[in-house]
Design an enzyme around this catalytic site. Structure first.
Site, PDB file in Angstrom:
ATOM      1  N   ASP A  30      38.658  44.824  38.519  1.00 47.13           N
ATOM      2  CA  ASP A  30      38.431  45.853  37.508  1.00 47.13           C
ATOM      3  C   ASP A  30      38.710  47.233  38.097  1.00 47.13           C
ATOM      4  O   ASP A  30      38.648  47.422  39.312  1.00 47.13           O
ATOM      5  CB  ASP A  30      36.977  45.823  37.024  1.00 47.13           C
ATOM      6  N   LYS A  31      38.930  48.199  37.214  1.00 52.33           N
ATOM      7  CA  LYS A  31      39.236  49.562  37.665  1.00 52.33           C
ATOM      8  C   LYS A  31      38.138  50.107  38.590  1.00 52.33           C
ATOM      9  O   LYS A  31      38.419  50.789  39.567  1.00 52.33           O
ATOM     10  CB  LYS A  31      39.425  50.456  36.436  1.00 52.33           C
TER      11      LYS A  31
END
Ligand code: URA
Length: 244
Positions: free
Chosen positions: A103-104
């Site tokens: 994920d970011k």
């Protein structure tokens, strides 16, 4: 054997069209002789190709271990955000991609390569490659959570069941903010965060430490990377050779 224009394009000298233009302009030499035909065949590793006097060695595969920093996206291109591939400044191949996604806001171990077969085997659900994460969790993580993770959880949404395989949850510290290590063998979308959601808890920090035989080098700070060592490469290639 590979066409000269493809050779140069693969090595990041430009698009096929741009490279053809450079060749026709006489900027490229093979074994010391200027050549003007984009379609001549090059023996990789044998013929010496130069572009504007700069030697262009051919590299088939590249393998980098990246400590992904938060704020970057696990993609090859993005209109808004910096991608994990953008961080690899010395890359020679232009076809690098991340093996799987973080994920970011997740940090940690990401393998960046252009070896599609290797990526496929590391990500294949049939091979059950272990992924280990370190996380901080809002609230106290309990023995009951350890047991529930060990049985597998339902992380489905909107009344639709989606069961995970068992995960090994280890409590490092259990406080208002707990610290844990979790090993899972799958890579479902937001899996770690959803597993904690399933027991009513929230991940506040997430970092991947290991993927199969590959362990994040503690010397790499977020945003730093290095090429895999021979030993590490052997290890990940071994996963590919194992029958699933
Ligand atoms: N699980 C998550 O929730 N996020 C990640 O980035 C990786 C695993």
């Amino acid at each position: 054997m590979i066409r000269l224009d493809k050779y140069l394009a693969d090595m990041g000298a430009g698009t096929r069209q741009e490279v053809k233009h450079k060749i026709r302009k006489g900027l490229v030499s093979v074994n010391g002789e200027t050549v003007r035909s984009p379609d001549i065949k090059i023996r990789q590793g044998e013929d010496a190709v130069s572009l504007e006097g700069k030697s262009m060695e051919y590299v088939t595969y590249e393998y980098y271990m990246l400590n992904k920093p938060a704020g970057t996206v696990s993609a090859t291109e993005d209109p808004r955000d910096l991608t994990v591939v953008d961080l690899i400044l010395e890359k020679r191949r232009k076809d690098l991609f991340p093996v799987g996604r973080l994920d970011k806001d997740t940090e940690g171990l990401l393998l960046i390569t252009n070896d599609g077969a290797l990526s496929h085997s590391l990500l294949s659900p049939r091979r059950h490659v272990d992924k280990t994460y370190y996380a901080r969790i809002r609230g106290r993580v309990t023995k009951e959570d350890v047991r529930a993770f060990g049985e597998g959880l339902d992380i489905g949404e909107n009344g639709r069941e989606e069961r995970t395989m068992p995960g090994v949850l280890e409590i490092i510290a259990s406080n208002e903010e707990s610290e844990i290590r979790l090993t899972i063998q799958e890579g479902k979308y937001h899996q770690v965060k959803r597993m904690f959601q399933a027991v009513g808890k929230e991940v506040t920090y997430l970092k991947r430490e290991r993927m199969g035989p590959l362990v994040l080098d503690p010397k790499l700070h977020p945003g730093e990377y290095r090429e895999l060592t021979e030993e590490e490469l052997k290890g990940v290639k071994n996963v590919k050779n194992q029958h699933a």
